[in-house]
Design an enzyme around this catalytic site. Sequence first.
Site, PDB file in Angstrom:
ATOM      1  N   CYS A 270       0.795  -1.243   0.000  1.00 38.21           N
ATOM      2  CA  CYS A 270       0.000   0.000   0.000  1.00 38.21           C
ATOM      3  C   CYS A 270       0.821   1.284   0.000  1.00 38.21           C
ATOM      4  O   CYS A 270       0.715   2.077  -0.935  1.00 38.21           O
ATOM      5  CB  CYS A 270      -0.940  -0.008   1.199  1.00 38.21           C
ATOM      6  SG  CYS A 270      -1.971  -1.469   1.210  1.00 38.21           S
TER       7      CYS A 270
HETATM    8  C1  UGA Z   1      -1.400   0.466   5.523  1.00 35.01           C
HETATM    9  C2  UGA Z   1      -2.242   1.407   6.393  1.00 35.01           C
HETATM   10  O1  UGA Z   1      -1.720   1.457   7.712  1.00 35.01           O
HETATM   11  C3  UGA Z   1      -3.698   0.939   6.431  1.00 35.01           C
HETATM   12  O2  UGA Z   1      -4.487   1.857   7.161  1.00 35.01           O
HETATM   13  C4  UGA Z   1      -4.226   0.847   4.993  1.00 35.01           C
HETATM   14  O3  UGA Z   1      -5.578   0.378   4.950  1.00 35.01           O
HETATM   15  C5  UGA Z   1      -3.344  -0.117   4.209  1.00 35.01           C
HETATM   16  O4  UGA Z   1      -1.989   0.373   4.223  1.00 35.01           O
HETATM   17  C6  UGA Z   1      -3.877  -0.175   2.806  1.00 35.01           C
HETATM   18  O5  UGA Z   1      -3.846   0.844   2.115  1.00 35.01           O
HETATM   19  O6  UGA Z   1      -4.459  -1.205   2.425  1.00 35.01           O
HETATM   20  P1  UGA Z   1      -0.227  -1.909   5.902  1.00 35.01           P
HETATM   21  O7  UGA Z   1       0.391  -1.707   4.560  1.00 35.01           O
HETATM   22  O8  UGA Z   1      -0.872  -3.216   6.205  1.00 35.01           O
HETATM   23  O9  UGA Z   1      -1.378  -0.799   6.161  1.00 35.01           O
HETATM   24  O10 UGA Z   1       0.917  -1.713   6.973  1.00 35.01           O
HETATM   25  P2  UGA Z   1       1.343  -0.635   8.079  1.00 35.01           P
HETATM   26  O11 UGA Z   1       1.176  -1.224   9.410  1.00 35.01           O
HETATM   27  O12 UGA Z   1       0.719   0.661   7.837  1.00 35.01           O
HETATM   28  O13 UGA Z   1       2.921  -0.533   7.801  1.00 35.01           O
HETATM   29  C7  UGA Z   1       3.438  -0.068   6.560  1.00 35.01           C
HETATM   30  C8  UGA Z   1       4.935  -0.040   6.580  1.00 35.01           C
HETATM   31  O14 UGA Z   1       5.423   1.025   7.415  1.00 35.01           O
HETATM   32  C9  UGA Z   1       5.593  -1.307   7.123  1.00 35.01           C
HETATM   33  O15 UGA Z   1       6.707  -1.634   6.333  1.00 35.01           O
HETATM   34  C10 UGA Z   1       6.025  -0.924   8.521  1.00 35.01           C
HETATM   35  O16 UGA Z   1       7.127  -1.674   8.989  1.00 35.01           O
HETATM   36  C11 UGA Z   1       6.396   0.533   8.318  1.00 35.01           C
HETATM   37  N1  UGA Z   1       6.340   1.309   9.575  1.00 35.01           N
HETATM   38  C12 UGA Z   1       5.163   1.530  10.189  1.00 35.01           C
HETATM   39  C13 UGA Z   1       7.512   1.802  10.120  1.00 35.01           C
HETATM   40  O17 UGA Z   1       8.623   1.610   9.576  1.00 35.01           O
HETATM   41  N2  UGA Z   1       7.459   2.545  11.272  1.00 35.01           N
HETATM   42  C14 UGA Z   1       6.283   2.776  11.903  1.00 35.01           C
HETATM   43  O18 UGA Z   1       6.292   3.459  12.949  1.00 35.01           O
HETATM   44  C15 UGA Z   1       5.105   2.263  11.358  1.00 35.01           C
END
Ligand code: UGA
Length: 456
Positions: A270
């Site tokens: 995403c």
């Molecule tokens: C993300 C959004 O959080 C959801 O709300 C959305 O519905 C989804 O995309 C989508 O568009 O379908 P997701 O891709 O499952 O969800 O994962 P996240 O938990 O948001 O993490 C995304 C990335 O950011 C991961 O690689 C994670 O490791 C990284 N991240 C996240 C960080 O490096 N630091 C953080 O503090 C948070």
Amino acid sequence: MTVSFVGLGYVGLCTAVAFADRGFDTLGVDVDPERLALVEVGRAPIHEPGLERLLKKAVLSGRLHVSDDLADVAQTDVIFLTVGTPSRFDGSIDTSHVERASREVGAALRSERDMRLVVVKSTVVPGTTRSVVKPLLEESSGKHVGVELGLCTNPEFLKEGSAIEDTFHPDKLVIGGIDGGSVDRLKRLYRAFYGEEIPPTIETTPETAEMIKYASNAFLATKVSYINTIANIAQLVPGLDVEQVASAIGLDPRIGPLFLRAGPGYGGSCFPKDVRALIAFSRERGYDPGLLAAVEKANERQASKVVELSEKLVGSLEDKRVAVLGLAFKKDTDDVREAASIRVIHRLQDKGARVTAYDPMAIPSARRLLGTTVEFAADPKSAIDKADCCIIMTEWDEFRCLKGKDFAERMRKPNVVDARRLYQRDELEGVNVLAIGMGRSSSVQEHPAPDAKVLA
Ligand code: UGA
């Protein structure tokens, strides 16, 4: 009301299962026969906590059915489009699946007398529902949207790893309607789903609803790139720790504590795709969104920052053995799409390193991307055997079983790059640790960067 989902990817499958669990007669349609065969017998084609249990229950109760024939959706009251919108080479989204689904759903509804509601849940750029989906539906169905056929946009905010929980307890519902009647029908469906606990609902135009989705993901991606930028600065100053900076600034309600974990960069299906799509969308309209371009660039560069840390520990990576712990783009998923681990592995390989990798769940999906260029280990301990450096790329709890003595006894040299801040400051005794966002401590033996000049 009966519901159907066109496309049983993450969003389609998790939402379909949740509807079936709440007692709705639910139909899932997909073109992938392998996926359908698994879902039909209650086996989840993806790893998602809680999914398989609910899926089995849904299939056994007879509330969830699957079909490879899209025309079957005509029998359901509300038809959700949950097909993918992948990136094209220029970063814009490829809407061909949405277009095909719209055309086929419209054709299936042509002879249907009852009013149906089509809901676009796929992530699409502002204007798509009105200017792409609506005309295709109208043309193929022979019906007028807003008169004989309902149409809404209803973006999804569930996260991989907590998709089921997020579906049952979302922080909001966003409904963009072409007409008031369609919005009311979708609200009625959600009232039946959530009962008394209906989440705050934003009713708006389809364009605004579509933008809410992009603005949300782009903002979260910005937070991640921002904290990674601060982390890279923090690394240059002994005694400075980004983790404490993040918790302190997070206490300010204007900033908030979440999404401030410094790491190797965001990945997944995403954030990278949506940031690129918003940039491309904006540029096509003559505005260059410099901030978003910087967010994306910072994310790309973060992989090199991780590799630089390993070079600081081992010097040249040529012919060095590097253990990569974690391949999934985050924990609790087997998804490696656009994972930072893959970017880091490619950079390590470019520098001549030999990579051994381990992940509790994502090895099969990583193998499809990396083939035989990487050796896959059976467990974290054997992954670090005889390695010159170990890089922790995913925050799996399982890796915490590794103690200082495991690294010290098994590795050729106990060098660890903690790219996820899995370990506390002094937890790995006797190990040379460089952590993202932590100014080095004097106990770490660093190699000068390969091109660094030694000043007399
Ligand atoms: C993300 C959004 O959080 C959801 O709300 C959305 O519905 C989804 O995309 C989508 O568009 O379908 P997701 O891709 O499952 O969800 O994962 P996240 O938990 O948001 O993490 C995304 C990335 O950011 C991961 O690689 C994670 O490791 C990284 N991240 C996240 C960080 O490096 N630091 C953080 O503090 C948070």
